[in-house]
Design a protein around this motif. Sequence first.
Motif, PDB file in Angstrom:
ATOM      1  N   PHE A   1      -0.640  -3.329   3.985  1.00  0.00           N
ATOM      2  CA  PHE A   1      -1.994  -2.795   4.146  1.00  0.00           C
ATOM      3  C   PHE A   1      -2.402  -2.679   5.607  1.00  0.00           C
ATOM      4  CE2 PHE A   1      -6.656  -3.591   4.328  1.00  0.00           C
ATOM      5  CZ  PHE A   1      -7.082  -2.449   3.670  1.00  0.00           C
TER       6      PHE A   1
ATOM      7  N   TYR B   1      -1.602   0.537   7.238  1.00  0.00           N
ATOM      8  CA  TYR B   1      -2.492   1.608   6.785  1.00  0.00           C
ATOM      9  C   TYR B   1      -3.840   1.514   7.506  1.00  0.00           C
ATOM     10  CZ  TYR B   1      -6.260   3.614   4.080  1.00  0.00           C
ATOM     11  OH  TYR B   1      -7.400   4.284   3.732  1.00  0.00           O
TER      12      TYR B   1
ATOM     13  N   THR C   1       0.831  -1.209   0.000  1.00  0.00           N
ATOM     14  CA  THR C   1       0.000   0.000   0.000  1.00  0.00           C
ATOM     15  C   THR C   1       0.862   1.254   0.000  1.00  0.00           C
ATOM     16  OG1 THR C   1      -1.704  -1.198   1.237  1.00  0.00           O
ATOM     17  CG2 THR C   1      -1.855   1.198   1.230  1.00  0.00           C
TER      18      THR C   1
ATOM     19  N   ALA D   1      -4.706   6.168   1.701  1.00  0.00           N
ATOM     20  CA  ALA D   1      -4.084   5.258   0.739  1.00  0.00           C
ATOM     21  C   ALA D   1      -4.316   5.747  -0.683  1.00  0.00           C
ATOM     22  CB  ALA D   1      -4.663   3.854   0.897  1.00  0.00           C
TER      23      ALA D   1
ATOM     24  N   VAL E   1       0.942   5.202   0.785  1.00  0.00           N
ATOM     25  CA  VAL E   1       0.192   6.124   1.640  1.00  0.00           C
ATOM     26  C   VAL E   1       0.713   7.545   1.496  1.00  0.00           C
ATOM     27  CG1 VAL E   1      -0.467   4.354   3.313  1.00  0.00           C
ATOM     28  CG2 VAL E   1       1.675   5.615   3.622  1.00  0.00           C
TER      29      VAL E   1
END
Length: 338
Positions: free
Chosen positions: A242, A245, A145, A254, A147
Amino acid sequence: MKLKNIFMALMIAVLAIALVACQGDSEKEKEGEDNSNTEQKDNENNEEENNEAAADLEGSVVIDGSGTVYPLMAKLAEEYMSNEQPNVSVEVSRAGTSAGFKKFLVEDGTDFNDASRQIKDEEQEEADKLGMEVKELKVALDGLTFVINKENDWATEMTAEDLKKIFLADGGVTKWSDINPDWPDEEINTYGPNENHGTYEFFYENILEEKDLVDDVDLQQDYPTLVKMIEEDKNGIAFFGFGYYVNNQDKLQAVSVDFGNGAVEPSLDTIAEDGDYAQFTRPVFTYLNVDNAKEKPQVLDYAIYVMNNVNHVAGETGFAPIPDAEVEESVSFLEGLK
């Protein structure tokens, strides 16, 4: 008169035979009931002995490795100690995948190494030199992910290629306006986990195809540090699992990624090896020292607990579950070690 006496004698004989037969049947039934009761008591005793043996487990289980997998394993450890084996201490640390393997692949090393990548050939060779049997246990699916800061209202959607260019030394992107002329003419600040982490290796090897990262990328050991850096940097962008996040959505946002068919937001619904976020999806693992599992009942018991429960808690810690068939295969292997 004689006939009457003979008839009466015959009736008495028939009744006597019937009485004997009934008594025989009754004794057989009683014998069957006694055998059944004995078998039931034996089964209950065996079950009670097994339960007592399980309840009597004590000692420690030592786990290190991936910071990405840490929240998942820490949750499982907490529930195991609270609900299953209060006399077993499960210690979970997060040195990083590569650093964790160094603690795992030694004499008297850790019992498990969590990993956000598969074991490398040279690491397996080290295990072979030690005569150590290692078992790979796939525990969940994670989505890489990207961010950004909460105040960043322009880079909420990017293509997979744009994201790669931001982090590549020869990507030709240093400012947001290099991606889109309508975006701020501000320098992009890049962040990520350092080389101790499997997430870095996955990103470098699988996403960037082992091409050099930008010189000024800020690589950190601790994920909470990365979260804080992005939270405080309007022009910052970082990559990690992930789960970190999900646990920090109040501080970060994200980036939705366009792989060619429109932007896809990373989520438990899209993270899958054959799903919309497949290009940035990866399996994560824990590696078991099989020799320790054979010698220490608490280590094997915890391994079985993990695989039987991992899909139930994966979503709580930001991971997508693995197929049930893969769970069953791992449990079957572990049960065979008893």
